[in-house]
Design an enzyme around this catalytic site. Structure first.
Site, PDB file in Angstrom:
ATOM      1  N   PRO A   1      10.258  -4.098   0.235  1.00  0.00           N
ATOM      2  CA  PRO A   1      11.221  -3.790   1.292  1.00  0.00           C
ATOM      3  C   PRO A   1      10.618  -4.021   2.676  1.00  0.00           C
ATOM      4  O   PRO A   1       9.419  -3.790   2.882  1.00  0.00           O
ATOM      5  CB  PRO A   1      11.525  -2.304   1.082  1.00  0.00           C
ATOM      6  CG  PRO A   1      10.388  -1.778   0.277  1.00  0.00           C
ATOM      7  CD  PRO A   1       9.846  -2.914  -0.532  1.00  0.00           C
TER       8      PRO A   1
ATOM      9  N   GLY B   1       7.452   1.443   4.742  1.00  0.00           N
ATOM     10  CA  GLY B   1       6.303   2.352   4.625  1.00  0.00           C
ATOM     11  C   GLY B   1       5.282   1.844   3.625  1.00  0.00           C
ATOM     12  O   GLY B   1       4.318   2.528   3.285  1.00  0.00           O
ATOM     13  N   LEU B   2       5.503   0.588   3.137  1.00  0.00           N
ATOM     14  CA  LEU B   2       4.577   0.000   2.154  1.00  0.00           C
ATOM     15  C   LEU B   2       3.640  -1.020   2.809  1.00  0.00           C
ATOM     16  O   LEU B   2       2.864  -1.682   2.126  1.00  0.00           O
ATOM     17  CB  LEU B   2       5.360  -0.680   1.026  1.00  0.00           C
ATOM     18  CG  LEU B   2       6.139   0.246   0.096  1.00  0.00           C
ATOM     19  CD1 LEU B   2       7.004  -0.561  -0.865  1.00  0.00           C
ATOM     20  CD2 LEU B   2       5.191   1.148  -0.697  1.00  0.00           C
TER      21      LEU B   2
ATOM     22  N   ASP C   1      -1.879  -1.359  10.664  1.00  0.00           N
ATOM     23  CA  ASP C   1      -1.903  -1.354   9.196  1.00  0.00           C
ATOM     24  C   ASP C   1      -2.434  -2.649   8.581  1.00  0.00           C
ATOM     25  O   ASP C   1      -2.366  -2.830   7.373  1.00  0.00           O
ATOM     26  CB  ASP C   1      -0.487  -1.118   8.656  1.00  0.00           C
ATOM     27  CG  ASP C   1      -0.169   0.360   8.524  1.00  0.00           C
ATOM     28  OD1 ASP C   1      -1.058   1.182   8.804  1.00  0.00           O
ATOM     29  OD2 ASP C   1       0.965   0.684   8.134  1.00  0.00           O
TER      30      ASP C   1
ATOM     31  N   LYS D   1       0.854  -1.207   0.000  1.00  0.00           N
ATOM     32  CA  LYS D   1       0.000   0.000   0.000  1.00  0.00           C
ATOM     33  C   LYS D   1       0.879   1.242   0.000  1.00  0.00           C
ATOM     34  O   LYS D   1       2.057   1.190   0.393  1.00  0.00           O
ATOM     35  CB  LYS D   1      -0.925   0.029   1.219  1.00  0.00           C
ATOM     36  CG  LYS D   1      -0.232   0.055   2.606  1.00  0.00           C
ATOM     37  CD  LYS D   1       0.192   1.419   3.126  1.00  0.00           C
ATOM     38  CE  LYS D   1       0.851   1.352   4.498  1.00  0.00           C
ATOM     39  NZ  LYS D   1       1.645   2.510   4.868  1.00  0.00           N
TER      40      LYS D   1
ATOM     41  N   GLY E   1       4.804  -6.088   5.965  1.00  0.00           N
ATOM     42  CA  GLY E   1       4.607  -7.061   7.050  1.00  0.00           C
ATOM     43  C   GLY E   1       3.129  -7.228   7.372  1.00  0.00           C
ATOM     44  O   GLY E   1       2.646  -8.348   7.621  1.00  0.00           O
ATOM     45  N   SER E   2       2.388  -6.146   7.333  1.00  0.00           N
ATOM     46  CA  SER E   2       0.949  -6.184   7.623  1.00  0.00           C
ATOM     47  C   SER E   2       0.212  -6.920   6.509  1.00  0.00           C
ATOM     48  O   SER E   2      -0.681  -7.732   6.756  1.00  0.00           O
ATOM     49  CB  SER E   2       0.405  -4.763   7.738  1.00  0.00           C
ATOM     50  OG  SER E   2       1.128  -4.044   8.709  1.00  0.00           O
TER      51      SER E   2
HETATM   52  O1  C5P Z   1       0.201  -0.737  15.230  1.00  0.00           O
HETATM   53  P1  C5P Z   1       1.623  -0.828  14.819  1.00  0.00           P
HETATM   54  O2  C5P Z   1       2.318  -2.049  15.324  1.00  0.00           O
HETATM   55  O3  C5P Z   1       1.818  -0.615  13.352  1.00  0.00           O
HETATM   56  O4  C5P Z   1       2.367   0.435  15.495  1.00  0.00           O
HETATM   57  C1  C5P Z   1       3.757   0.489  15.702  1.00  0.00           C
HETATM   58  C2  C5P Z   1       4.074   1.635  16.657  1.00  0.00           C
HETATM   59  O5  C5P Z   1       3.840   2.908  16.008  1.00  0.00           O
HETATM   60  C3  C5P Z   1       3.201   1.680  17.900  1.00  0.00           C
HETATM   61  O6  C5P Z   1       3.732   0.907  18.931  1.00  0.00           O
HETATM   62  C4  C5P Z   1       3.218   3.168  18.250  1.00  0.00           C
HETATM   63  O7  C5P Z   1       4.398   3.508  18.946  1.00  0.00           O
HETATM   64  C5  C5P Z   1       3.267   3.841  16.903  1.00  0.00           C
HETATM   65  N1  C5P Z   1       1.936   4.252  16.413  1.00  0.00           N
HETATM   66  C6  C5P Z   1       1.341   5.393  16.933  1.00  0.00           C
HETATM   67  N2  C5P Z   1       0.115   5.771  16.443  1.00  0.00           N
HETATM   68  C7  C5P Z   1      -0.496   5.067  15.465  1.00  0.00           C
HETATM   69  C8  C5P Z   1       0.094   3.915  14.916  1.00  0.00           C
HETATM   70  C9  C5P Z   1       1.329   3.521  15.419  1.00  0.00           C
HETATM   71  O8  C5P Z   1       1.889   6.058  17.820  1.00  0.00           O
HETATM   72  N3  C5P Z   1      -1.667   5.500  15.010  1.00  0.00           N
END
Ligand code: C5P
Length: 326
Positions: A94, A98-99, A136, A10, A102-103
């Site tokens: 990669p 930012g794509l 994500d 994405k 993993g999600s």
């Molecule tokens: O949900 P995810 O594992 O992608 O988030 C990784 C980290 O990014 C979270 O632990 C948090 O520190 C930060 N984050 C955030 N606000 C969001 C999404 C992610 O602060 N809306």
């Protein structure tokens, strides 16, 4: 029979960061768009128990920290099934770019595993698992053009926009998303002061501006001025420039990694109608009017030593039709 599935990437079309919430996450507004670049996930089940992850890329963990592992555990539990699950990840995308790779891998695993087990989760169960594993993931349960709110995990399908050419450039820089959020908090102190408020003013303007830009973009007007007939691009994705949609992460990531801003400039110089950082980077993408222009821009970046690929956006119908390899 193993199930092979495409795990699409994405990009983020605009991303506004609000205040840090009680749970430590930030309130977000973004539009996600799936693109044709993908990894391939192969899932095979057998009698027994246990999860096995194989990937030639050493940056991909093969243990319970892998999002595919976490989803598998939850799917088995929700469907009350026992199986030995083998997951093979063929990486083209990669890691941490930012794509959403993993999600996306995790959601692809969920879909493939359901097929292998011969039973589907309810949509609400799928969403609950996806949300729990990461912000994500849910977007990949929708595909196409998607509105993301909350911490990005509340997703709503938007009108699908016709596929257009796109260049994705990912310089080999590991941008940490939690650090980018922390930098945002530090840089825009007022965001912290007004903690808890959804529409606070911060350094980037307000989250309200996002709604206005997206509204203007999707309704085909900017700043309340109706587009004259013939004024509106054939491809609504390219109307973004006039709608003023931006990614707030650029304001903390570009000063730290000026080479990413340079990539955005190259894309713009090469004719991108819109160029932006995706998520917290390091991917920078550009949207182009033609596939030829995109290929030329990708070649230009490659010649400068920046890994880049010409691709295109993928709408929801194509996403769900082509996800299956067999
Ligand atoms: O949900 P995810 O594992 O992608 O988030 C990784 C980290 O990014 C979270 O632990 C948090 O520190 C930060 N984050 C955030 N606000 C969001 C999404 C992610 O602060 N809306």
């Amino acid at each position: 029979m193993p199930t092979n599935i495409r795990s699409y990437a994405k990009i983020n079309i605009g991303l506004r960061i609000g205040s840090r919430r009680e749970d430590g996450f930030h309130e977000l507004r973004t539009v996600y768009q799936t693109i044709a670049l993908h990894d391939v996930i192969r899932v095979q089940t057998a009698r027994g128990m246990g999860i096995e992850i194989r990937c030639k890329n050493p940056k991909v963990p093969d243990d319970e920290t892998n999002t595919c592992w976490r989803v598998t555990e939850r799917v088995l539990k929700a469907l009350k099934k026992r199986a030995k699950v083998s997951i093979t990840i063929t990486k083209n995308l990669p890691v941490q770019g930012g794509l959403g790779a993993g999600s996306s891998n995790a959601v692809a695993t969920m879909v493939a595993l359901e097929k292998e087990l011969g039973e589907q989760l309810e949509p609400a169960q799928r969403l609950a698992i996806a949300r729990e594993v990461g912000s994500d993931l849910p977007l990949f349960l929708v595909g196409g053009t998607i509105l993301g709110i909350g911490r990005g995990e509340q997703v709503f399908p938007l009108t699908d926009l016709q596929s257009i050419a796109c260049v994705v450039a990912t310089p080999p820089i590991a941008v940490s998303t939690p650090k980018a959020f922390a930098d945002w908090d530090e840089k825009f102190e007022r965001a912290r002061e007004s903690k808890g408020k959804l529409t606070q003013s911060n350094g980037s303007g307000t989250i309200d501006e996002f709604s206005t830009s997206v509204f203007s973009w999707l309704m085909g007007t900017t700043a309340g001025v109706p587009a004259k007939s013939g004024d509106r691009a054939e491809t609504p994705l390219l109307d973004l420039v006039r709608a003023g949609i931006e990614n707030d992460f650029e304001r903390v990531v570009f000063p730290q990694y000026p080479e990413l801003r340079d990539v955005k400039r190259v894309l713009e110089r090469e004719g991108a109608k819109y160029a932006s950082l995706s998520g917290s980077g390091s991917t920078v993408y550009g949207l182009f009017e033609t596939a030829e222009a995109a290929e030329k821009a990708a070649a230009k970046l490659e010649a400068k030593g920046v890994p880049a690929s010409a691709t295109r956006t993928v709408d929801r119908a194509e996403y769900w039709r082509d996800i299956w390899i067999g």
